[in-house]
Design a protein around this motif. Structure first.
Motif, PDB file in Angstrom:
ATOM      1  N   THR A  44     -98.914 -57.499  27.874  1.00  0.00           N
ATOM      2  CA  THR A  44     -97.937 -57.414  28.242  1.00  0.00           C
ATOM      3  C   THR A  44     -98.524 -56.306  29.374  1.00  0.00           C
ATOM      4  OG1 THR A  44     -95.905 -57.084  26.432  1.00  0.00           O
ATOM      5  CG2 THR A  44     -95.636 -55.214  28.433  1.00  0.00           C
ATOM      6  N   VAL A  45     -99.611 -55.367  29.347  1.00  0.00           N
ATOM      7  CA  VAL A  45    -100.193 -54.646  29.455  1.00  0.00           C
ATOM      8  C   VAL A  45    -101.021 -55.101  31.110  1.00  0.00           C
ATOM      9  CG1 VAL A  45    -102.160 -52.788  29.370  1.00  0.00           C
ATOM     10  CG2 VAL A  45    -100.510 -52.814  27.917  1.00  0.00           C
ATOM     11  N   LEU A  46    -101.832 -56.402  30.211  1.00  0.00           N
ATOM     12  CA  LEU A  46    -102.451 -57.089  31.253  1.00  0.00           C
ATOM     13  C   LEU A  46    -101.379 -57.106  32.316  1.00  0.00           C
ATOM     14  CD1 LEU A  46    -105.281 -58.201  32.524  1.00  0.00           C
ATOM     15  CD2 LEU A  46    -104.400 -60.134  31.245  1.00  0.00           C
ATOM     16  N   ALA A  47     -99.906 -57.713  32.279  1.00  0.00           N
ATOM     17  CA  ALA A  47     -99.201 -58.367  33.335  1.00  0.00           C
ATOM     18  C   ALA A  47     -98.894 -57.216  34.261  1.00  0.00           C
ATOM     19  CB  ALA A  47     -97.869 -59.154  32.523  1.00  0.00           C
ATOM     20  N   ALA A  48     -98.557 -55.991  33.470  1.00  0.00           N
ATOM     21  CA  ALA A  48     -98.346 -54.512  33.628  1.00  0.00           C
ATOM     22  C   ALA A  48     -99.107 -54.012  34.961  1.00  0.00           C
ATOM     23  CB  ALA A  48     -97.440 -53.504  33.165  1.00  0.00           C
ATOM     24  N   THR A  49    -100.856 -54.353  34.674  1.00  0.00           N
ATOM     25  CA  THR A  49    -101.464 -53.860  35.799  1.00  0.00           C
ATOM     26  C   THR A  49    -101.549 -54.717  36.837  1.00  0.00           C
ATOM     27  OG1 THR A  49    -102.657 -52.926  33.430  1.00  0.00           O
ATOM     28  CG2 THR A  49    -103.959 -52.918  35.483  1.00  0.00           C
ATOM     29  N   VAL A  50    -101.746 -55.769  36.144  1.00  0.00           N
ATOM     30  CA  VAL A  50    -102.210 -56.926  37.763  1.00  0.00           C
ATOM     31  C   VAL A  50    -100.320 -56.451  38.527  1.00  0.00           C
ATOM     32  CG1 VAL A  50    -101.406 -59.342  38.089  1.00  0.00           C
ATOM     33  CG2 VAL A  50    -103.395 -58.888  36.165  1.00  0.00           C
ATOM     34  N   GLY A  86    -100.804 -55.527  42.361  1.00  0.00           N
ATOM     35  CA  GLY A  86    -100.155 -56.073  43.615  1.00  0.00           C
ATOM     36  C   GLY A  86     -99.858 -55.453  44.251  1.00  0.00           C
ATOM     37  N   CYS A  87     -99.110 -54.341  44.190  1.00  0.00           N
ATOM     38  CA  CYS A  87     -98.489 -53.383  44.503  1.00  0.00           C
ATOM     39  C   CYS A  87     -99.413 -52.721  45.614  1.00  0.00           C
ATOM     40  CB  CYS A  87     -97.529 -52.734  44.015  1.00  0.00           C
ATOM     41  SG  CYS A  87     -96.097 -53.028  42.785  1.00  0.00           S
ATOM     42  N   SER A  95    -101.424 -51.368  50.662  1.00  0.00           N
ATOM     43  CA  SER A  95    -103.130 -50.485  51.266  1.00  0.00           C
ATOM     44  C   SER A  95    -102.520 -51.931  52.797  1.00  0.00           C
ATOM     45  CB  SER A  95    -103.818 -51.741  51.035  1.00  0.00           C
ATOM     46  OG  SER A  95    -104.011 -51.221  49.417  1.00  0.00           O
ATOM     47  N   ALA A  96    -101.966 -53.228  52.613  1.00  0.00           N
ATOM     48  CA  ALA A  96    -101.607 -54.570  53.511  1.00  0.00           C
ATOM     49  C   ALA A  96    -100.857 -53.757  54.502  1.00  0.00           C
ATOM     50  CB  ALA A  96    -101.165 -55.581  53.069  1.00  0.00           C
ATOM     51  N   LEU A 150    -108.851 -42.687  50.571  1.00  0.00           N
ATOM     52  CA  LEU A 150    -107.082 -42.875  50.478  1.00  0.00           C
ATOM     53  C   LEU A 150    -107.253 -44.210  50.102  1.00  0.00           C
ATOM     54  CD1 LEU A 150    -104.110 -42.355  52.024  1.00  0.00           C
ATOM     55  CD2 LEU A 150    -105.180 -42.941  53.779  1.00  0.00           C
ATOM     56  N   TRP A 151    -108.018 -45.350  50.930  1.00  0.00           N
ATOM     57  CA  TRP A 151    -107.801 -47.255  50.551  1.00  0.00           C
ATOM     58  C   TRP A 151    -107.994 -46.775  49.137  1.00  0.00           C
ATOM     59  CZ3 TRP A 151    -105.172 -48.941  54.213  1.00  0.00           C
ATOM     60  CH2 TRP A 151    -105.273 -48.631  55.291  1.00  0.00           C
ATOM     61  N   VAL A 152    -108.773 -46.035  48.825  1.00  0.00           N
ATOM     62  CA  VAL A 152    -109.061 -46.353  47.126  1.00  0.00           C
ATOM     63  C   VAL A 152    -107.939 -45.818  46.203  1.00  0.00           C
ATOM     64  CG1 VAL A 152    -110.359 -45.121  45.204  1.00  0.00           C
ATOM     65  CG2 VAL A 152    -111.411 -46.470  47.312  1.00  0.00           C
ATOM     66  N   GLY A 153    -107.045 -44.335  46.411  1.00  0.00           N
ATOM     67  CA  GLY A 153    -106.569 -44.108  45.857  1.00  0.00           C
ATOM     68  C   GLY A 153    -104.992 -44.838  46.530  1.00  0.00           C
ATOM     69  N   VAL A 154    -104.802 -45.503  47.489  1.00  0.00           N
ATOM     70  CA  VAL A 154    -103.241 -46.585  48.055  1.00  0.00           C
ATOM     71  C   VAL A 154    -103.769 -47.300  46.672  1.00  0.00           C
ATOM     72  CG1 VAL A 154    -102.260 -47.710  48.732  1.00  0.00           C
ATOM     73  CG2 VAL A 154    -103.087 -46.209  49.680  1.00  0.00           C
ATOM     74  N   LEU A 155    -105.011 -47.995  46.032  1.00  0.00           N
ATOM     75  CA  LEU A 155    -105.385 -49.150  45.287  1.00  0.00           C
ATOM     76  C   LEU A 155    -104.923 -48.882  44.045  1.00  0.00           C
ATOM     77  CD1 LEU A 155    -105.774 -52.239  45.866  1.00  0.00           C
ATOM     78  CD2 LEU A 155    -107.523 -51.756  45.630  1.00  0.00           C
ATOM     79  N   VAL A 156    -105.803 -48.017  43.099  1.00  0.00           N
ATOM     80  CA  VAL A 156    -106.123 -47.014  42.128  1.00  0.00           C
ATOM     81  C   VAL A 156    -104.799 -46.618  41.471  1.00  0.00           C
ATOM     82  CG1 VAL A 156    -107.518 -45.680  40.770  1.00  0.00           C
ATOM     83  CG2 VAL A 156    -107.943 -47.443  42.561  1.00  0.00           C
ATOM     84  N   ALA A 157    -103.899 -45.624  42.055  1.00  0.00           N
ATOM     85  CA  ALA A 157    -103.077 -45.042  41.861  1.00  0.00           C
ATOM     86  C   ALA A 157    -101.946 -45.942  40.768  1.00  0.00           C
ATOM     87  CB  ALA A 157    -102.123 -44.349  43.014  1.00  0.00           C
TER      88      ALA A 157
END
Length: 98
Positions: free
Chosen positions: A8-14, A18-19, A24-25, A67-74
């Motif tokens: 469950t945690v892995l699916a939510a993290t993935v 993806g979001c 980022s795109a 900014l790119w890291v934040g958009v991806l990591v958050a």
């Protein structure tokens, strides 16, 4: 975390990752096509010497690495936290045998 909660945690993290990739795109596409205020910055009635000033301004305006890291990591971290909360409240993601 128990082995039953891990998927469950892995699916939510993935899903969060993806979001973040999608965000980022969208940000990259918008940033490439969007900000047109550079011409206003250099607006004058004098003849313009070329595109050097505009290209220099565009490189300064390009978002920085954080900014790119934040958009991806958050979203990834938010997805992991939501996965932990979902697992605590009994939501389970599991593979079913075929």
């Amino acid at each position: 975390m128990t082995p039953e909660q891990r998927p469950t945690v892995l699916a939510a993290t993935v899903l969060g990752f993806g979001c973040g990739l999608a965000a980022s795109a969208v940000l990259a596409a918008w940033w490439t096509a969007g900000p047109n205020s550079v011409s206003c910055y250099y607006g004058s009635y004098e003849p313009f010497g070329g595109d050097d000033a505009i290209s220099e301004m565009l490189t300064k305006m390009w978002p920085t690495w954080w900014l790119w890291v934040g958009v991806l990591v958050a979203p990834t971290v938010a997805g992991a936290l939501l996965g932990v909360l979902a697992a605590r409240f009994g939501v389970r993601v599991q593979r079913l045998p075929r």
